[in-house]
Design a protein around this motif. Structure first.
Motif, PDB file in Angstrom:
ATOM      1  N   PRO A   1      80.840 121.869  32.676  1.00  0.00           N
ATOM      2  CA  PRO A   1      80.745 122.769  31.525  1.00  0.00           C
ATOM      3  C   PRO A   1      81.825 123.851  31.523  1.00  0.00           C
ATOM      4  O   PRO A   1      82.267 124.282  30.464  1.00  0.00           O
ATOM      5  CB  PRO A   1      79.356 123.383  31.678  1.00  0.00           C
ATOM      6  N   ASP A   2      82.253 124.288  32.695  1.00  0.00           N
ATOM      7  CA  ASP A   2      83.220 125.382  32.741  1.00  0.00           C
ATOM      8  C   ASP A   2      84.669 124.895  32.771  1.00  0.00           C
ATOM      9  O   ASP A   2      85.587 125.717  32.851  1.00  0.00           O
ATOM     10  CB  ASP A   2      82.948 126.263  33.958  1.00  0.00           C
ATOM     11  N   ASP A   3      84.849 123.590  32.697  1.00  0.00           N
ATOM     12  CA  ASP A   3      86.212 123.068  32.717  1.00  0.00           C
ATOM     13  C   ASP A   3      86.806 122.964  31.317  1.00  0.00           C
ATOM     14  O   ASP A   3      87.884 122.396  31.142  1.00  0.00           O
ATOM     15  CB  ASP A   3      86.239 121.672  33.358  1.00  0.00           C
ATOM     16  N   ILE A   4      86.085 123.464  30.330  1.00  0.00           N
ATOM     17  CA  ILE A   4      86.599 123.324  28.974  1.00  0.00           C
ATOM     18  C   ILE A   4      86.567 124.661  28.259  1.00  0.00           C
ATOM     19  O   ILE A   4      85.854 125.581  28.659  1.00  0.00           O
ATOM     20  CB  ILE A   4      85.791 122.273  28.174  1.00  0.00           C
ATOM     21  N   CYS A   5      87.402 124.776  27.248  1.00  0.00           N
ATOM     22  CA  CYS A   5      87.402 126.002  26.461  1.00  0.00           C
ATOM     23  C   CYS A   5      87.600 125.646  24.995  1.00  0.00           C
ATOM     24  O   CYS A   5      87.972 124.523  24.654  1.00  0.00           O
ATOM     25  CB  CYS A   5      88.498 126.939  26.937  1.00  0.00           C
TER      26      CYS A   5
END
Lengths: 163, 163
Positions: free
Chosen positions: A146-150
DNA sequence: CCATCTGAGTTGAAAAACTAAACTCACGAA
DNA sequence: TTCGTGAGTTTAGTTTTTCAACTCAGATGG
């Protein structure tokens, strides 16, 4: 100090939810994916009120998610049922993602009640293994956390000021 | 003639929707993923009524999706904000799936307003390519089509009679 | 000390959505 | 002609959602 942000209202998530975000809508789609066709099937499977079901089906048909189709039982008059359009079937990943999330955090103590498996409808190339939703980028990196995208602005982005 | 089906009510999709299926819930999660923390941020970004926002945040906190965290601006008293738990961040695939669906079928004529890219928060290994949701089975078959999968009973399945 | 500002919530009344159950309508069968 | 079936509709009562005004706690400033 620039504090422009992408307008959260002009967003496909919001638009998607305006179509399938009402109570029951996604459950109707789920039942349709599971083979429900008739008014009475949706009604009895879900326990939804009949008037609301009628309204929802109409909304979904208008939005292009479902289609009203005539059917006829032998020795009965013609009636109408409902089936998903291609647009409606495209909600499957959304539903699998929700299912997975529910399984992970809200599961029955016994375990999941439904397992989604890789089994094409035509029976070919069936491997029957459980299916998961994964995030994958165009460069081929898969299983993104989840935190690998922006989020970045796209061509249709509007902007608003403020925090 | 056996007509047992998996009970559609005892299902993780239904349970998931009972937590995040109310109006605004997923939009609150989306804003939180986009960095919103404070009551007033959620309020002004979404335009949701304040009492409803308070109720929703409380529901999400109770469900374990968000967490109430104290914060303090220099020269101001301590206040409380909200942030996603790991459980809340795990909703990201669901939101990306909804975004994709909205982009495909309900997009702004200009194109999508948001593009999700592969860019880790810590900046390492950033490729910046657009991210998609794909269905993948445990045997490694990827990019499954909506009709390549089926639902089978899991260990927690209940059954009901009828069509 | 007292009035004022800020931001997180509450309150309360009106509007909209939802539920439940009875009712309609069209037609085939008995 | 009456009965059964299944898709809807109507109606009445309940719950949610909305909107706007209000409260509350502390910092600021005169």
């Amino acid at each position: 100090m620039e504090t422009r942000r992408i307008d959260p209202v002009n967003c496909s998530v919001a638009r998607a939810l305006s179509v399938v975000g009402e109570r029951w809508s996604l459950l109707i789609v789920r039942e349709a994916l599971d083979g429900a066709r008739r008014f009475g099937e949706f009604h009895s499977r879900l326990g939804i009120a009949r008037n609301l079901l009628a309204t929802r089906l109409e909304t979904l048909v208008t939005a292009g998610v479902m289609r009203r189709v005539p059917y006829q039982e032998p020795g009965d008059r013609q009636r109408f049922g409902y089936e998903l359009t291609e647009q409606g079937r495209a909600l499957r990943p959304t539903l699998v993602a929700l299912l997975e999330w529910g399984d992970r955090y809200l599961a029955d103590p016994q375990g999941p009640s439904v397992i989604v498996r890789h089994r094409p409808v035509d029976g070919t190339d069936s491997c029957d293994e459980p299916v998961k939703v994964v995030l994958e980028c165009a460069a081929g990196h898969s299983h993104l956390a989840p935190d690998d995208i922006c989020r970045t602005p796209g061509p249709g982005a509007r902007f608003v000021e403020g925090p």
